[in-house]
Scaffold this active site. Structure first.
Site, PDB file in Angstrom:
ATOM      1  CB  CYS A   3      30.788  31.478  31.784  1.00 12.15           C
ATOM      2  SG  CYS A   3      32.381  32.843  31.541  1.00 12.15           S
ATOM      3  CB  CYS A   6      30.923  32.697  28.094  1.00  7.54           C
ATOM      4  SG  CYS A   6      32.106  31.337  28.075  1.00  7.54           S
ATOM      5  CG  ASP A  29      37.944  45.763  34.745  1.00  7.97           C
ATOM      6  OD1 ASP A  29      38.610  44.520  35.044  1.00  7.97           O
ATOM      7  OD2 ASP A  29      37.061  46.239  35.783  1.00  7.97           O
ATOM      8  CG  HIS A  45      34.743  28.337  29.957  1.00  8.61           C
ATOM      9  ND1 HIS A  45      34.519  29.745  30.505  1.00  8.61           N
ATOM     10  CD2 HIS A  45      35.122  27.761  31.017  1.00  8.61           C
ATOM     11  CE1 HIS A  45      34.617  29.590  31.785  1.00  8.61           C
ATOM     12  NE2 HIS A  45      34.861  28.422  32.311  1.00  8.61           N
ATOM     13  CG  ASN A  84      44.109  38.375  39.917  1.00 17.34           C
ATOM     14  OD1 ASN A  84      45.133  38.429  40.288  1.00 17.34           O
ATOM     15  ND2 ASN A  84      43.093  39.345  39.460  1.00 17.34           N
ATOM     16  CG  HIS A  95      36.342  33.144  30.336  1.00 17.91           C
ATOM     17  ND1 HIS A  95      35.308  32.825  29.642  1.00 17.91           N
ATOM     18  CD2 HIS A  95      37.229  33.449  29.724  1.00 17.91           C
ATOM     19  CE1 HIS A  95      35.768  32.622  28.393  1.00 17.91           C
ATOM     20  NE2 HIS A  95      36.676  33.241  28.078  1.00 17.91           N
ATOM     21  CG  HIS A  97      40.107  37.690  33.462  1.00 21.58           C
ATOM     22  ND1 HIS A  97      39.348  36.555  34.281  1.00 21.58           N
ATOM     23  CD2 HIS A  97      40.579  38.473  34.521  1.00 21.58           C
ATOM     24  CE1 HIS A  97      39.498  36.806  35.347  1.00 21.58           C
ATOM     25  NE2 HIS A  97      40.059  38.036  35.718  1.00 21.58           N
ATOM     26  CG  HIS A  99      43.335  42.086  35.108  1.00 27.14           C
ATOM     27  ND1 HIS A  99      42.322  42.979  35.611  1.00 27.14           N
ATOM     28  CD2 HIS A  99      43.019  41.094  35.963  1.00 27.14           C
ATOM     29  CE1 HIS A  99      41.383  41.979  36.380  1.00 27.14           C
ATOM     30  NE2 HIS A  99      41.899  40.676  36.589  1.00 27.14           N
TER      31      HIS A  99
END
Ligand code: AMP
Length: 111
Positions: A3, A6, A29, A45, A84, A95, A97, A99
């Site tokens: 991942c 990770c 990002d 995770h 998303n 994983h 997340h 934004h």
């Protein structure tokens, strides 16, 4: 398990850290979509919001989103939090997340 996020959390892949605590990691990002574009991830995770997300993980992520907005100086000017989940949302890293986008006037559309 292979991942990307990770590996970033473990420091095996470089990232530009914005904030870190026991449960979360925040970093810039690599392809920013706004002047401020930071990703907030849980250190454990979890695939996405469609996965089972323990309450404490979700809460820790939300606290870090707020903290990042403060650190980026965009709390008052405004910011957007996007997560998303799954193919229709074009999730590319599996994983969980969030934004954090801001630092400029964002489009009125959802994306
Ligand atoms: P999503 O499309 O919602 O899954 O978002 C994944 C995000 O991860 C994208 O905005 C990518 O630009 C970002 N990304 C991919 N690889 C890296 C990396 N090595 N460091 C920082 N951000 C990354």
């Amino acid at each position: 398990m292979d991942c990307l996020f990770c590996s970033i959390i473990k420091g095996e892949i470089p990232s530009t850290k914005v904030y870190e605590d026991d449960a979360t990691y925040a970093f810039r990002d690599i392809h920013p979509m706004a002047r401020a574009h930071v990703l907030v991830v849980p250190k454990c995770h979890v695939t996405s919001l469609a996965d089972e997300v323990p309450d404490e993980v979700y809460t820790a992520c939300m606290h870090t989103c707020k903290k990042v907005a403060e650190l980026e100086g965009i709390s008052q000017s405004g910011f957007r939090v996007v997560s998303n989940a799954g193919p229709d949302a074009c999730q590319s890293v599996h994983h969980l997340h969030f934004h954090i986008l801001g630092g400029q006037k964002l489009s009125e559309s959802m994306a």
